[in-house]
Design a protein around this motif. Structure first.
Motif, PDB file in Angstrom:
ATOM      1  N   SER A  70      -5.972  14.856  -3.639  1.00  0.00           N
ATOM      2  CA  SER A  70      -7.082  14.330  -2.832  1.00  0.00           C
ATOM      3  C   SER A  70      -7.032  12.804  -2.756  1.00  0.00           C
ATOM      4  O   SER A  70      -7.206  12.218  -1.683  1.00  0.00           O
ATOM      5  CB  SER A  70      -8.415  14.790  -3.425  1.00  0.00           C
ATOM      6  OG  SER A  70      -9.490  14.260  -2.687  1.00  0.00           O
ATOM      7  N   ALA A  71      -6.778  12.161  -3.878  1.00  0.00           N
ATOM      8  CA  ALA A  71      -6.700  10.690  -3.899  1.00  0.00           C
ATOM      9  C   ALA A  71      -5.533  10.198  -3.052  1.00  0.00           C
ATOM     10  O   ALA A  71      -5.665   9.215  -2.300  1.00  0.00           O
ATOM     11  CB  ALA A  71      -6.555  10.199  -5.338  1.00  0.00           C
ATOM     12  N   THR A  72      -4.410  10.884  -3.103  1.00  0.00           N
ATOM     13  CA  THR A  72      -3.235  10.492  -2.318  1.00  0.00           C
ATOM     14  C   THR A  72      -3.498  10.698  -0.839  1.00  0.00           C
ATOM     15  O   THR A  72      -3.143   9.848  -0.007  1.00  0.00           O
ATOM     16  CB  THR A  72      -1.997  11.295  -2.775  1.00  0.00           C
ATOM     17  OG1 THR A  72      -1.819  11.110  -4.182  1.00  0.00           O
ATOM     18  CG2 THR A  72      -0.745  10.852  -2.049  1.00  0.00           C
ATOM     19  N   THR A  73      -4.128  11.803  -0.503  1.00  0.00           N
ATOM     20  CA  THR A  73      -4.468  12.091   0.892  1.00  0.00           C
ATOM     21  C   THR A  73      -5.416  11.023   1.442  1.00  0.00           C
ATOM     22  O   THR A  73      -5.218  10.516   2.555  1.00  0.00           O
ATOM     23  CB  THR A  73      -5.108  13.488   1.007  1.00  0.00           C
ATOM     24  OG1 THR A  73      -4.182  14.455   0.528  1.00  0.00           O
ATOM     25  CG2 THR A  73      -5.489  13.813   2.435  1.00  0.00           C
ATOM     26  N   LYS A  74      -6.417  10.671   0.674  1.00  0.00           N
ATOM     27  CA  LYS A  74      -7.374   9.631   1.099  1.00  0.00           C
ATOM     28  C   LYS A  74      -6.674   8.288   1.291  1.00  0.00           C
ATOM     29  O   LYS A  74      -6.967   7.552   2.227  1.00  0.00           O
ATOM     30  CB  LYS A  74      -8.523   9.487   0.102  1.00  0.00           C
ATOM     31  CG  LYS A  74      -9.418  10.682   0.011  1.00  0.00           C
ATOM     32  CD  LYS A  74     -10.188  10.898   1.287  1.00  0.00           C
ATOM     33  CE  LYS A  74     -11.115  12.087   1.142  1.00  0.00           C
ATOM     34  NZ  LYS A  74     -11.624  12.560   2.405  1.00  0.00           N
ATOM     35  N   ALA A  75      -5.735   7.970   0.405  1.00  0.00           N
ATOM     36  CA  ALA A  75      -4.993   6.714   0.531  1.00  0.00           C
ATOM     37  C   ALA A  75      -4.168   6.698   1.817  1.00  0.00           C
ATOM     38  O   ALA A  75      -4.118   5.685   2.525  1.00  0.00           O
ATOM     39  CB  ALA A  75      -4.100   6.507  -0.686  1.00  0.00           C
ATOM     40  N   ARG A 128       0.825  -1.208   0.000  1.00  0.00           N
ATOM     41  CA  ARG A 128       0.000   0.000   0.000  1.00  0.00           C
ATOM     42  C   ARG A 128       0.857   1.254   0.000  1.00  0.00           C
ATOM     43  O   ARG A 128       0.579   2.223  -0.706  1.00  0.00           O
ATOM     44  CB  ARG A 128      -0.868   0.034   1.262  1.00  0.00           C
ATOM     45  CG  ARG A 128      -2.265  -0.425   1.069  1.00  0.00           C
ATOM     46  CD  ARG A 128      -2.990  -0.400   2.372  1.00  0.00           C
ATOM     47  NE  ARG A 128      -4.069   0.557   2.333  1.00  0.00           N
ATOM     48  CZ  ARG A 128      -4.982   0.660   3.276  1.00  0.00           C
ATOM     49  NH1 ARG A 128      -4.944  -0.108   4.339  1.00  0.00           N
ATOM     50  NH2 ARG A 128      -5.932   1.535   3.167  1.00  0.00           N
ATOM     51  N   LEU A 129       1.902   1.246   0.836  1.00  0.00           N
ATOM     52  CA  LEU A 129       2.781   2.413   0.923  1.00  0.00           C
ATOM     53  C   LEU A 129       3.536   2.649  -0.382  1.00  0.00           C
ATOM     54  O   LEU A 129       3.742   3.798  -0.778  1.00  0.00           O
ATOM     55  CB  LEU A 129       3.751   2.261   2.100  1.00  0.00           C
ATOM     56  CG  LEU A 129       3.105   2.426   3.470  1.00  0.00           C
ATOM     57  CD1 LEU A 129       4.071   1.994   4.567  1.00  0.00           C
ATOM     58  CD2 LEU A 129       2.634   3.858   3.678  1.00  0.00           C
ATOM     59  N   ARG A 130       3.925   1.579  -1.053  1.00  0.00           N
ATOM     60  CA  ARG A 130       4.582   1.742  -2.353  1.00  0.00           C
ATOM     61  C   ARG A 130       3.616   2.337  -3.379  1.00  0.00           C
ATOM     62  O   ARG A 130       4.002   3.156  -4.216  1.00  0.00           O
ATOM     63  CB  ARG A 130       5.160   0.414  -2.840  1.00  0.00           C
ATOM     64  CG  ARG A 130       6.468   0.046  -2.133  1.00  0.00           C
ATOM     65  CD  ARG A 130       7.185  -1.107  -2.789  1.00  0.00           C
ATOM     66  NE  ARG A 130       6.668  -2.408  -2.432  1.00  0.00           N
ATOM     67  CZ  ARG A 130       6.912  -3.053  -1.292  1.00  0.00           C
ATOM     68  NH1 ARG A 130       7.676  -2.513  -0.378  1.00  0.00           N
ATOM     69  NH2 ARG A 130       6.413  -4.247  -1.071  1.00  0.00           N
ATOM     70  N   ARG A 131       2.352   1.943  -3.291  1.00  0.00           N
ATOM     71  CA  ARG A 131       1.339   2.511  -4.188  1.00  0.00           C
ATOM     72  C   ARG A 131       1.171   4.012  -3.903  1.00  0.00           C
ATOM     73  O   ARG A 131       1.093   4.833  -4.825  1.00  0.00           O
ATOM     74  CB  ARG A 131       0.010   1.787  -4.005  1.00  0.00           C
ATOM     75  CG  ARG A 131      -0.986   2.062  -5.094  1.00  0.00           C
ATOM     76  CD  ARG A 131      -2.262   1.239  -4.980  1.00  0.00           C
ATOM     77  NE  ARG A 131      -2.034  -0.179  -4.770  1.00  0.00           N
ATOM     78  CZ  ARG A 131      -2.513  -0.878  -3.732  1.00  0.00           C
ATOM     79  NH1 ARG A 131      -3.251  -0.293  -2.810  1.00  0.00           N
ATOM     80  NH2 ARG A 131      -2.272  -2.164  -3.618  1.00  0.00           N
ATOM     81  N   ILE A 132       1.142   4.373  -2.627  1.00  0.00           N
ATOM     82  CA  ILE A 132       1.024   5.784  -2.245  1.00  0.00           C
ATOM     83  C   ILE A 132       2.258   6.565  -2.700  1.00  0.00           C
ATOM     84  O   ILE A 132       2.153   7.688  -3.185  1.00  0.00           O
ATOM     85  CB  ILE A 132       0.800   5.913  -0.722  1.00  0.00           C
ATOM     86  CG1 ILE A 132      -0.580   5.346  -0.348  1.00  0.00           C
ATOM     87  CG2 ILE A 132       0.934   7.356  -0.266  1.00  0.00           C
ATOM     88  CD1 ILE A 132      -0.792   5.126   1.141  1.00  0.00           C
ATOM     89  N   GLU A 133       3.420   5.945  -2.567  1.00  0.00           N
ATOM     90  CA  GLU A 133       4.649   6.571  -3.037  1.00  0.00           C
ATOM     91  C   GLU A 133       4.565   6.841  -4.544  1.00  0.00           C
ATOM     92  O   GLU A 133       4.965   7.908  -5.020  1.00  0.00           O
ATOM     93  CB  GLU A 133       5.847   5.664  -2.731  1.00  0.00           C
ATOM     94  CG  GLU A 133       7.177   6.223  -3.169  1.00  0.00           C
ATOM     95  CD  GLU A 133       8.331   5.272  -2.882  1.00  0.00           C
ATOM     96  OE1 GLU A 133       9.471   5.761  -2.828  1.00  0.00           O
ATOM     97  OE2 GLU A 133       8.092   4.052  -2.723  1.00  0.00           O
ATOM     98  N   SER A 148      -6.548   6.328   4.800  1.00  0.00           N
ATOM     99  CA  SER A 148      -7.015   4.953   4.888  1.00  0.00           C
ATOM    100  C   SER A 148      -5.945   4.051   5.507  1.00  0.00           C
ATOM    101  O   SER A 148      -6.236   3.199   6.349  1.00  0.00           O
ATOM    102  CB  SER A 148      -7.400   4.451   3.499  1.00  0.00           C
ATOM    103  OG  SER A 148      -7.784   3.104   3.537  1.00  0.00           O
ATOM    104  N   PHE A 149      -4.701   4.244   5.082  1.00  0.00           N
ATOM    105  CA  PHE A 149      -3.596   3.476   5.653  1.00  0.00           C
ATOM    106  C   PHE A 149      -3.469   3.761   7.143  1.00  0.00           C
ATOM    107  O   PHE A 149      -3.322   2.841   7.953  1.00  0.00           O
ATOM    108  CB  PHE A 149      -2.286   3.815   4.932  1.00  0.00           C
ATOM    109  CG  PHE A 149      -1.083   3.223   5.604  1.00  0.00           C
ATOM    110  CD1 PHE A 149      -0.818   1.861   5.524  1.00  0.00           C
ATOM    111  CD2 PHE A 149      -0.238   4.018   6.356  1.00  0.00           C
ATOM    112  CE1 PHE A 149       0.277   1.307   6.166  1.00  0.00           C
ATOM    113  CE2 PHE A 149       0.855   3.476   7.000  1.00  0.00           C
ATOM    114  CZ  PHE A 149       1.118   2.118   6.909  1.00  0.00           C
TER     115      PHE A 149
END
Length: 119
Positions: A69-74, A40-45, A77-78
């Motif tokens: 906004s999408a990055t913040t939500k991710a 998940r963190l790699r996806r956010i990165e 969620s994490f």
């Protein structure tokens, strides 16, 4: 000339809230899902790097804000997932132990929740 004993790295950190040093090492509530969390963190990165590319490529502001906004939500969620695991594992263990350990873990969890709500 008088020296204050402050290094240049210390000077750069003044005025910013620093994350506390890790207090505990070893298996934590998230340990059993570590691979999933890292994925998940790699996806956010990747999302954050995408934002950099968008700025470099002069993408339209609203499109960049949508990605922010999408990055913040991710990230939120994490954080909630990690908090849930902390409560189920670390706080629950402290509650079973009782006393001061319980009070400390509950206070720690409440402080974490407060920080999440401010962000």
């Amino acid at each position: 000339m008088t020296t204050t004993g402050t290094t240049s790295s210390q000077e750069g950190r003044e005025g910013r809230e620093q994350a506390p040093a890790p207090a505990h090492h070893g298996p934590h509530g998230y340990s059993s899902h570590k691979a999933d969390h890292l994925k998940r963190l790699r996806r956010i990165e990747g999302q954050a790097r995408g934002l950099q590319r968008m700025v470099e490529e002069d993408v339209y502001c609203i499109d960049i804000l949508t990605q922010v906004s999408a990055t913040t939500k991710a990230l939120q969620s994490f954080a909630l997932s990690l908090l849930e695991e902390h409560i189920k594992h670390c706080v629950a263990d402290a509650v079973n132990e009782g006393g001061e350990a319980m009070d400390e873990k509950v206070a720690e969890a409440m402080a974490a929740i407060s920080r999440l709500l401010r962000s």
